[in-house]
Structures are given as structure tokens and as C-alpha cells.
Design a protein around this motif. Structure first.
Motif, PDB file in Angstrom:
ATOM      1  N   ILE A  45       0.167  15.172  -0.481  1.00  0.00           N
ATOM      2  CA  ILE A  45       1.069  14.449   0.423  1.00  0.00           C
ATOM      3  C   ILE A  45       1.651  13.226  -0.275  1.00  0.00           C
ATOM      4  O   ILE A  45       2.856  12.948  -0.184  1.00  0.00           O
ATOM      5  CB  ILE A  45       0.318  14.057   1.703  1.00  0.00           C
ATOM      6  N   GLU A  46       0.819  12.492  -0.998  1.00  0.00           N
ATOM      7  CA  GLU A  46       1.306  11.305  -1.691  1.00  0.00           C
ATOM      8  C   GLU A  46       2.325  11.681  -2.765  1.00  0.00           C
ATOM      9  O   GLU A  46       3.358  11.014  -2.911  1.00  0.00           O
ATOM     10  CB  GLU A  46       0.134  10.539  -2.294  1.00  0.00           C
ATOM     11  N   GLY A  47       2.041  12.728  -3.527  1.00  0.00           N
ATOM     12  CA  GLY A  47       2.988  13.160  -4.550  1.00  0.00           C
ATOM     13  C   GLY A  47       4.305  13.615  -3.949  1.00  0.00           C
ATOM     14  O   GLY A  47       5.384  13.316  -4.475  1.00  0.00           O
ATOM     15  N   PHE A  48       4.223  14.341  -2.835  1.00  0.00           N
ATOM     16  CA  PHE A  48       5.434  14.812  -2.160  1.00  0.00           C
ATOM     17  C   PHE A  48       6.283  13.639  -1.694  1.00  0.00           C
ATOM     18  O   PHE A  48       7.503  13.593  -1.936  1.00  0.00           O
ATOM     19  CB  PHE A  48       5.056  15.703  -0.978  1.00  0.00           C
TER      20      PHE A  48
ATOM     21  N   GLN B 225      -0.997   3.312 -11.254  1.00  0.00           N
ATOM     22  CA  GLN B 225      -0.465   4.655 -11.070  1.00  0.00           C
ATOM     23  C   GLN B 225      -1.115   5.291  -9.846  1.00  0.00           C
ATOM     24  O   GLN B 225      -2.182   4.865  -9.407  1.00  0.00           O
ATOM     25  CB  GLN B 225      -0.707   5.528 -12.300  1.00  0.00           C
ATOM     26  N   ARG B 226      -0.437   6.275  -9.313  1.00  0.00           N
ATOM     27  CA  ARG B 226      -0.920   6.930  -8.094  1.00  0.00           C
ATOM     28  C   ARG B 226      -2.262   7.599  -8.336  1.00  0.00           C
ATOM     29  O   ARG B 226      -2.483   8.225  -9.364  1.00  0.00           O
ATOM     30  CB  ARG B 226       0.121   7.949  -7.625  1.00  0.00           C
TER      31      ARG B 226
ATOM     32  N   GLY C 175       0.825  -1.204   0.000  1.00  0.00           N
ATOM     33  CA  GLY C 175       0.000   0.000   0.000  1.00  0.00           C
ATOM     34  C   GLY C 175       0.854   1.247   0.000  1.00  0.00           C
ATOM     35  O   GLY C 175       1.598   1.505   0.955  1.00  0.00           O
ATOM     36  N   ALA C 176       0.760   2.044  -1.076  1.00  0.00           N
ATOM     37  CA  ALA C 176       1.593   3.239  -1.229  1.00  0.00           C
ATOM     38  C   ALA C 176       0.781   4.511  -1.049  1.00  0.00           C
ATOM     39  O   ALA C 176       0.891   5.464  -1.823  1.00  0.00           O
ATOM     40  CB  ALA C 176       2.281   3.229  -2.590  1.00  0.00           C
ATOM     41  N   GLY C 177      -0.072   4.541  -0.016  1.00  0.00           N
ATOM     42  CA  GLY C 177      -0.771   5.756   0.367  1.00  0.00           C
ATOM     43  C   GLY C 177       0.036   6.505   1.409  1.00  0.00           C
ATOM     44  O   GLY C 177       1.224   6.220   1.617  1.00  0.00           O
TER      45      GLY C 177
ATOM     46  N   ALA D 110       0.781  -4.108   6.392  1.00  0.00           N
ATOM     47  CA  ALA D 110      -0.417  -3.843   5.590  1.00  0.00           C
ATOM     48  C   ALA D 110      -0.796  -2.381   5.739  1.00  0.00           C
ATOM     49  O   ALA D 110      -1.214  -1.946   6.817  1.00  0.00           O
ATOM     50  CB  ALA D 110      -1.564  -4.733   6.040  1.00  0.00           C
ATOM     51  N   ALA D 111      -0.639  -1.627   4.661  1.00  0.00           N
ATOM     52  CA  ALA D 111      -1.083  -0.236   4.606  1.00  0.00           C
ATOM     53  C   ALA D 111      -1.987  -0.087   3.391  1.00  0.00           C
ATOM     54  O   ALA D 111      -1.971   0.937   2.706  1.00  0.00           O
ATOM     55  CB  ALA D 111       0.116   0.703   4.525  1.00  0.00           C
ATOM     56  N   ASP D 112      -2.769  -1.141   3.131  1.00  0.00           N
ATOM     57  CA  ASP D 112      -3.536  -1.226   1.879  1.00  0.00           C
ATOM     58  C   ASP D 112      -5.009  -0.878   2.035  1.00  0.00           C
ATOM     59  O   ASP D 112      -5.856  -1.359   1.284  1.00  0.00           O
ATOM     60  CB  ASP D 112      -3.374  -2.601   1.232  1.00  0.00           C
ATOM     61  N   GLY D 113      -5.317  -0.021   2.999  1.00  0.00           N
ATOM     62  CA  GLY D 113      -6.616   0.617   3.038  1.00  0.00           C
ATOM     63  C   GLY D 113      -7.740  -0.159   3.693  1.00  0.00           C
ATOM     64  O   GLY D 113      -7.565  -1.263   4.219  1.00  0.00           O
ATOM     65  N   ALA D 114      -8.924   0.464   3.627  1.00  0.00           N
ATOM     66  CA  ALA D 114     -10.094  -0.057   4.333  1.00  0.00           C
ATOM     67  C   ALA D 114     -10.498  -1.441   3.861  1.00  0.00           C
ATOM     68  O   ALA D 114     -11.047  -2.232   4.628  1.00  0.00           O
ATOM     69  CB  ALA D 114     -11.255   0.920   4.167  1.00  0.00           C
ATOM     70  N   HIS D 115     -10.255  -1.756   2.582  1.00  0.00           N
ATOM     71  CA  HIS D 115     -10.596  -3.073   2.042  1.00  0.00           C
ATOM     72  C   HIS D 115      -9.335  -3.923   1.913  1.00  0.00           C
ATOM     73  O   HIS D 115      -9.106  -4.588   0.912  1.00  0.00           O
ATOM     74  CB  HIS D 115     -11.300  -2.912   0.694  1.00  0.00           C
ATOM     75  N   SER D 116      -8.524  -3.905   2.958  1.00  0.00           N
ATOM     76  CA  SER D 116      -7.205  -4.514   2.971  1.00  0.00           C
ATOM     77  C   SER D 116      -7.198  -5.986   2.552  1.00  0.00           C
ATOM     78  O   SER D 116      -7.873  -6.822   3.152  1.00  0.00           O
ATOM     79  CB  SER D 116      -6.604  -4.396   4.378  1.00  0.00           C
ATOM     80  N   THR D 117      -6.407  -6.273   1.525  1.00  0.00           N
ATOM     81  CA  THR D 117      -6.208  -7.665   1.110  1.00  0.00           C
ATOM     82  C   THR D 117      -5.426  -8.430   2.168  1.00  0.00           C
ATOM     83  O   THR D 117      -5.722  -9.600   2.448  1.00  0.00           O
ATOM     84  CB  THR D 117      -5.459  -7.713  -0.233  1.00  0.00           C
TER      85      THR D 117
END
Length: 478
Positions: A100-103, A36-37, A9-11, A148-155
Motif C-alpha cells: 500500500i505504501e509503495g502504491f 527511505q520507505r 509521517g508518510a505511512g 500528525a500521522a507519525d505512528g505510535a511513538h508520535s513526536t
């Protein structure tokens, strides 16, 4: 091992953690299923405590230099919280998540770490030595630890079959990024007599200098299934219902429906796998607490994984991640539930709710109440349990940004190491064996002696010998 730590997870949470691991000198792979982001703003504000943590890493000034990021006024249930400089030295800023993600993406790339995109996780197995992650393209990665940083629906959470108790969503509201025309509403939250409401927050300006806003709409009849697209007509109707003809929609950048689901995993650690950010906790997005709480998860976990990878972590150090961050996440879920009740999301105009809100609004004008709520919403209320250390009032709290003469405390934390403030130069012999992981500073400064963890939290303070605290948090000396 292919790497020490694999981050899925790249958030904001995953990228913050990747930067912490870079500081710790730990090999890291960052993957994301998206090719892509995302260009969606999602969260729109950065809290005081997160700003402090970014400042401690030397990242705050370059982040704020990326554009127009005005100071934002906090709120609790739509009730504005005036800024209190004596409590929050860095006031909230409106910095959209996409910025923030782009930075972070550019910052990590400049240090040689590029997110591997288009990597969809499909399998997970762990043993005593590490974790094996399998991807949809047939490749696999072996790491010592996985986050795991892959969000609310985390795999990852699903593959672990981790318990995720809580309350399912019972209604939806609309969140949209817009440009508006007409008169500028004087308040962030506005209700109509029939229960419809709108909330507006600044998002800075676009490249042409035009003001962008985050708009949230709700009320009777506006709770539609999440998969139903949000249209411009729906946005216009919502604005007209609340503001009449005073406000008009000029441009709709992006819109989605969000629910009031509230859940938190029972355990943040599963062997060599750790859950962080929305993979660990979900709730209504009030005050950008989801993004900020996730980034604080990363600041807390990063240095501990670094210590484990380098072999000096005390036996229970990785367990303190759950012990410290689970209560912090639970506190966020509680305050969001309270806010959602007082805000009457469904627009019922229940007289009991209205009466409670009227009294609460009056109480929120009291300075002591404002301070309490401001700390709660800014992340400054968090105090970590610090067993085995002194009961000093600073212990467990974020370190104040003290002036040490040539340096500030925040500047000393730039390299992600521990710091022992020793103004009377008494603890050179005690601290010497930990010199490879703890810096000693503050000689001659008019401050109290204190030991600061790499994440900026005080873990010892006072006049007694710091050796026990050094051993507890920084392991056995080499």
C-alpha cells in the motif's frame, strides 16, 4: 505560508491524507523522519470499508493490479467470519502495508507530490494563523494546518504534550513474515494443549510466485522484552510446539515483537494540529484494524481540511473530525480488548476464559451474530453522528454503491466532491448555489434522494428540502 497542510509521517495514514488533499486542490507537504520507505509489511489486510473508499477514488483496481492479493476471511478472536456478500460488496483483501505504501508513493509522485524523507521533527509552535515546524537539520516549515500521522511513538503528540491515556503493554507476542513448507494448516488460529498458539494469514506471493504468510506466535514463556531480537530458532520452536512436524520454516523475511498496549488520545484536534492513525490510537494489531482505522481517519479529515483551506468550511466542520473519529477509534479499542481476552494471549488456559470462548464460538455461528461481528471488523459498523439532519436509516452511514444507469455512486465520488442524488430532478434550484463543491446526479434513477459527503457518508436523505444539510456540511454558498 510554505504550504496549506504539513503531514508528518508518510505511512498509509499520511499518504492517504496527502491524496485526499491533492483531490481537494490544497497545497501539501509530506515529510518523514526515515531516509527511505520501510520494507516491512506490518499490517496485512484491507477491510471492506477501506476498499470502498479506495474504489470511490478510482484507486482500488490499480492497487489490486499490483500483485496477488487474495480474498481474506475475517475473524473475531480467531473465530472465522464467513463472507456475506449482501453486507460487504467488497470482501477483505490481503494487501500488505508495504505494498500500500509503495502504491501510494508512486501515485502521489505521478501527481507531483514527493515525500521529503530524512526530515526529523524536533520543534512545534502554533498561533492563530498557522503552525511552525522545526526539523533536526535546522530548516523550518510554516503551514496553516499540521497533521500528525507519525505512528505510535508520535513526536508531534509528545511535542503537544497531548494526553494519551490507556493501558500499557503487559506482554509481547511475535509477528513474522514467513514462507512455510509442509502441510497447510486448515485453520487460521491453532492452539496446543499447553496454551501455545499460532495464527497464520495469507500475504499473497513474492515475485517468484511463492506463498508468503503472516505468522503470529504466543503462549506461556513467549512474552519477551520488545528489544530482544526474534530468531529463526524461536520461530521454528513456536511452529513445532503448535503444529509438530507438519509445518516447517523455509524462510524468515522479517519479525518483531508487539505488545498489547491500548491507548487513545483524549483530543484528536489541538488548535491547528490534528492527530491521526497510530498517533491517535494504539492497540493489538487484530484484523489490520490499526492501519484501516488510520486510513479512515484520513478520509474523514482530508475533505474537511480542504474546505477550511478554500474558505468555505462551516465554523464547526473541523471539530467534527474529533466528534466522528474518536468514537470510532474507541470502538476499535473495545473490540480488540474483547478479542484479546477470548484469545487468551498469555496462554493461561484459564477454565473461565475457555468456557466463555466455547459459548462465544457457538454464538458466532448464528447469521445475525456473524453479520454484527462482520460489520464490526470490516469498518461497516461505523455510523457518524449527524446533528441537525433527518433520522433516515442511511444518514451517518457509508453510501451503498448504487447503480444509477450510466454511473455507479462510487464513480461520482472520484473527484472528492459532495454529491446530491436527485432522481426526481426536484432540487436543482436548492442545490445550485453549491455547484462549486457539490455535484447533482441520479436523474431518473430509481433511488432515494440523498446528499453524500466527499468521504462517502450520507449526510441527508429523504423527501424534505436539502438546503439546511447543504449549508450545515458545505458552508455558505458563494
Amino acid at each position: 505560508m510554505d504550504t496549506d497542510v504539513l503531514i508528518v509521517g508518510a505511512g498509509p495514514t499520511g499518504m492517504t491524507l496527502a491524496n485526499e488533499l491533492l483531490l481537494a486542490g490544497v497545497s501539501t507537504v509530506l515529510v518523514d523522519r526515515l531516509a527511505q520507505r520501510s520494507d516491512l509489511s506490518r499490517a496485512g489486510g484491507v477491510q471492506s470499508r477501506t476498499l470502498e473508499a479506495l474504489d470511490q477514488r478510482g484507486l482500488l483496481e490499480p492497487l489490486l493490479a499490483t500483485g496477488d492479493h487474495p480474498v481474506a476471511t475475517g475473524h473475531f478472536a480467531g473465530i472465522p467470519l464467513p463472507l456475506q456478500a449482501e453486507r460487504h460488496c467488497l470482501p477483505w483483501r490481503s494487501v500488505p502495508q508495504v505494498v500500500i505504501e509503495g502504491f501510494f508513493e508512486r501515485h502521489l509522485a505521478a501527481h507531483g507530490l514527493h515525500a521529503r524523507r530524512g526530515h526529523e521533527l524536533v520543534g512545534l509552535a502554533q498561533d492563530d494563523d498557522g503552525v511552525t515546524a522545526a526539523f533536526a537539520d535546522g530548516t523550518a516549515l510554516r503551514s496553516r494546518y499540521l497533521v500528525a500521522a507519525d505512528g505510535a511513538h508520535s513526536t508531534v503528540r509528545s511535542l503537544l504534550r497531548a494526553e494519551f491515556p490507556g493501558e500499557p503493554g503487559t506482554l509481547t507476542i511475535v509477528a513474522a513474515d514467513v514462507r512455510l513448507g509442509g502441510s497447510d494448516p486448515s485453520t487460521a488460529h491453532t492452539w496446543s494443549e499447553d496454551g501455545h498458539w499460532a495464527a497464520l494469514f495469507p500475504l499473497g506471493t513474492d515475485p517468484r510466485g511463492r506463498q508468503l504468510r503472516r505468522l503470529v506466535l504466543g503462549g506461556p514463556g513467549r512474552s519477551l522484552p520488545r528489544e530482544v531480537p526474534v530468531t529463526e530458532d524461536e520461530i521454528r520452536d513456536g511452529l513445532r510446539t503448535v503444529f509438530g512436524t507438519r509445518v516447517e520454516l523455509l524462510e524468515l523475511r522479517y519479525a518483531r515483537r508487539i505488545t498489547n498496549a491500548s491507548r487513545q488520545v483524549e483530543q484528536y484536534r489541538h488548535g491547528r494540529v490534528f492527530l491521526a492513525g497510530d498517533a491517535a490510537h494504539v492497540h493489538l494489531p487484530l484484523g489490520a484494524q490499526g492501519m484501516n482505522t488510520g486510513m479512515q481517519d484520513a478520509f474523514n479529515l482530508g475533505w474537511k481540511l480542504g474546505a477550511a483551506a478554500h474558505g468555505w468550511a462551516p465554523g464547526n466542520l473541523l471539530d467534527t473530525y474529533h466528534a466522528e473519529r474518536h468514537p470510532a477509534g474507541a470502538a476499535v479499542l473495545r473490540n480488540v480488548r474483547a478479542q484479546s481476552l477470548l484469545m487468551d494471549w498469555a496462554g493461561t488456559r484459564d477454565p473461565e476464559v475457555l468456557a466463555a470462548r466455547e459459548i462465544f464460538t457457538a454464538m458466532a455461528q448464528l447469521p445475525q451474530a456473524q453479520g454484527y461481528l462482520g460489520d464490526l471488523m470490516s469498518g461497516m459498523a461505523v455510523r457518524y453522528p449527524m446533528p441537525g439532519t433527518t433520522s433516515h436509516q442511511l444518514v451517518g452511514r457509508p453510501v451503498p454503491d448504487l447503480d444509477l444507469g450510466p454511473d455507479r455512486v462510487h464513480e461520482l465520488l472520484r473527484f472528492g466532491r459532495g454529491v446530491l442524488l436527485d432522481p426526481a430532478d426536484r432540487f436543482a434550484d436548492a442545490a445550485g448555489p453549491w455547484a462549486d463543491r457539490v455535484d447533482r446526479a441520479g436523474k431518473g434513477a430509481g433511488v432515494e434522494p440523498m446528499l453524500i459527503r466527499p468521504d462517502g457518508y450520507v449526510c441527508w436523505a429523504g423527501a424534505d428540502d436539502p438546503e439546511a444539510a447543504l449549508r450545515h456540511w458545505f458552508g455558505e454558498p458563494r
